[in-house]
Design a protein around this motif. Structure first.
Motif, PDB file in Angstrom:
ATOM      1  N   PRO A 319    -144.984   2.863  29.133  1.00 39.68           N
ATOM      2  CA  PRO A 319    -145.030   4.274  28.750  1.00 39.68           C
ATOM      3  C   PRO A 319    -143.923   5.058  29.463  1.00 39.68           C
ATOM      4  O   PRO A 319    -143.530   4.745  30.588  1.00 39.68           O
ATOM      5  CB  PRO A 319    -146.412   4.725  29.211  1.00 39.68           C
ATOM      6  N   GLN A 322    -137.751   5.952  26.694  1.00 37.27           N
ATOM      7  CA  GLN A 322    -137.183   4.778  26.040  1.00 37.27           C
ATOM      8  C   GLN A 322    -135.892   5.186  25.335  1.00 37.27           C
ATOM      9  O   GLN A 322    -135.752   6.312  24.875  1.00 37.27           O
ATOM     10  CB  GLN A 322    -138.152   4.216  24.976  1.00 37.27           C
ATOM     11  N   SER A 342    -141.097   7.470  14.855  1.00 35.87           N
ATOM     12  CA  SER A 342    -141.870   6.836  15.933  1.00 35.87           C
ATOM     13  C   SER A 342    -143.368   6.970  15.679  1.00 35.87           C
ATOM     14  O   SER A 342    -144.167   6.709  16.568  1.00 35.87           O
ATOM     15  CB  SER A 342    -141.512   7.473  17.278  1.00 35.87           C
ATOM     16  N   TRP A 369    -136.440   8.726  23.315  1.00 34.54           N
ATOM     17  CA  TRP A 369    -137.844   8.770  22.892  1.00 34.54           C
ATOM     18  C   TRP A 369    -138.724   8.568  24.114  1.00 34.54           C
ATOM     19  O   TRP A 369    -138.407   7.764  24.994  1.00 34.54           O
ATOM     20  CB  TRP A 369    -138.119   7.661  21.859  1.00 34.54           C
ATOM     21  N   TRP A 371    -142.427   7.395  25.031  1.00 33.45           N
ATOM     22  CA  TRP A 371    -143.646   6.777  24.495  1.00 33.45           C
ATOM     23  C   TRP A 371    -144.835   7.223  25.331  1.00 33.45           C
ATOM     24  O   TRP A 371    -144.821   7.116  26.563  1.00 33.45           O
ATOM     25  CB  TRP A 371    -143.516   5.246  24.506  1.00 33.45           C
ATOM     26  N   THR A 376    -148.464   2.636  18.126  1.00 33.63           N
ATOM     27  CA  THR A 376    -147.676   3.335  17.110  1.00 33.63           C
ATOM     28  C   THR A 376    -146.760   2.344  16.411  1.00 33.63           C
ATOM     29  O   THR A 376    -146.781   1.142  16.711  1.00 33.63           O
ATOM     30  CB  THR A 376    -146.855   4.472  17.742  1.00 33.63           C
TER      31      THR A 376
END
Length: 427
Positions: A319, A322, A342, A369, A371, A376
């Motif tokens: 997490p 990214q 995403s 991005w 997360w 997902t």
């Protein structure tokens, strides 16, 4: 601190106003990254834990990769027949998940051979140019090198690229497994148009037969459209050096934007005529079985395509911040934009395209991005400068069916589990 003047011109202001790459987003997202590094025991503002300098290896005739870099192609014998003995392989897939930028190293360029790689002596090899021409010629490599040349960065893609996902998805596949049959190199050679002028092609000749020098005798009929006449060339150079044997040494045909099998390797003959030759390579092979049971012939162009290479199949992420990155390409021209979702194709954001963006060449895209750790799906879709949009799988299969094997360019979806495991899925 980096000054604006230190940033390459092509990157200044890229994606301004978009939610993709930005210096501010990176700084915010990377504070956790910096904290994790400091917490790992590295001395702050010090290289105390770094090994000392030492005398390096002697210079050599050529450079090898670092012993710490493990990167190679994957031999396969067809859809679902992976990691086979090289003697049984028909393809060898490029490790696109481990590459940077858009150029594929020559030794990692994907390979497709029908009867192995012939050992051709460039001194003895010849190219016959004949048929409906005024002056038939037999040329050697030195003859070609003495002619005007062009160098162009273009992709070559096997028509079987993506065939793993026609009917079902093996969740344990990597992007090398699914999309490793495409590569981009800089090729150097003689424009086809120049050779045509030298031999004096008959104006009524509208087709060309290109034949290779391997034992399989691969030969394809090629329509002499204005696009092909203006862009095709006979190459002897690859990424600044002579062609590698696996890629057509000492000469091959380069057909920008068209299926890999038309880029005839080990080229030995160009014959001009007024109709296709209907070789086994365009009748029994390289035709597309449609849903109605009929076959499509001369489906020559490679369509608009893209794939996220990281995160991608079998990778494990954590997490937080990214960097989503991947490759896009189109046989019609330049990539105009790539969008990334995403949340399983519900919402889309435009990614940054790394410059230069060249026609009929792979283009690197990327996007920031974060997360949140919840399951997902991520997916990309490309649009080229002719308006062609990469189709989502449902509409693609609806139009083509599942009898086919070639020219698969549906959007590639990667599922991310709560554990961070990334898996190959159909949608």
């Amino acid at each position: 601190m980096t000054n604006q003047s230190d940033i390459p011109v092509e990157e200044r202001g890229a994606n301004r106003g978009q939610s993709g790459l930005s210096r501010r987003n990176f700084i915010v997202a990377s504070t956790g990254l910096a904290g994790s590094i400091a917490g790992g025991g590295a001395a702050a503002e010090s290289l105390a834990d770094v090994p000392p300098r030492e005398v390096g290896a002697d210079l050599g005739g050529h450079s090898e990769r670092s012993k710490y870099v493990k990167i190679s192609r994957i031999p396969e014998a067809g859809p679902g027949k992976r990691n086979v003995d090289p003697s049984d392989a028909i393809n060898s897939k490029a490790p696109i998940d481990k590459l940077f930028g858009s150029i594929t190293p020559s030794d990692l360029h994907y390979e497709r051979s029908h009867s192995g790689v012939p050992d051709l002596d460039p001194v003895k090899h010849r190219l016959l140019v004949h048929g409906m021409v005024r002056t038939p010629l037999v040329l050697n490599v030195d003859d070609l090198k003495a002619m005007p040349s062009v160098s162009r960065v273009v992709f070559i893609e096997c028509t079987g690229n993506g065939w793993e996902n026609w009917k079902k998805a093996d969740e344990n596949l990597t992007v090398q497994n699914t999309h490793g049959l495409v590569s981009t190199n800089e090729w150097t050679g003689v424009p086809l148009k120049f050779l045509i002028d030298v031999v004096g092609k008959d104006r009524n000749s509208t087709w060309m037969l290109a034949e290779g020098g391997d034992a399989a005798g691969v030969a394809r009929s090629i329509p002499l459209t204005d696009e092909i006449l203006n862009e095709a060339f006979v190459a002897y150079g690859q990424n600044g050096e002579p062609l590698r044997p696996a890629h057509g040494f000492p000469m091959r045909l380069i057909m920008p934007g068209f299926e890999g099998n038309l880029n005839i390797k080990w080229l030995r003959r160009l014959k001009f005529g007024d109709r296709p030759w209907m070789t086994r390579w365009e009748t029994a092979r390289y035709t597309q079985l449609r849903a109605d049971g009929k076959a499509t012939q001369f489906q020559l162009r490679m369509e608009t395509n893209s794939v996220i290479t990281s995160p991608s199949g079998t990778m494990v992420i954590k997490p937080g911040y990214q960097r989503i990155t991947g490759l896009a390409w189109s046989g019609h021209g330049k990539i105009a934009k790539v969008e990334i979702s995403s949340d399983g194709a519900k919402n889309w954001k435009e990614a940054q395209l790394n410059l230069p963006v060249l026609p009929k060449a792979q283009t690197r895209f990327q996007m920031d991005w974060t997360w949140d750790g919840k399951p997902t799906k991520i997916v990309s879709r490309a649009t080229d400068d002719k308006g062609n949009v990469q189709p989502e799988r449902k509409s693609f299969i609806g139009a083509i069916g599942t009898n086919a094997t070639f020219h698969y360019n549906a959007q590639q979806t990667w599922s991310i589990e709560e554990t961070g495991r990334v898996r190959n899925v159909l949608d």
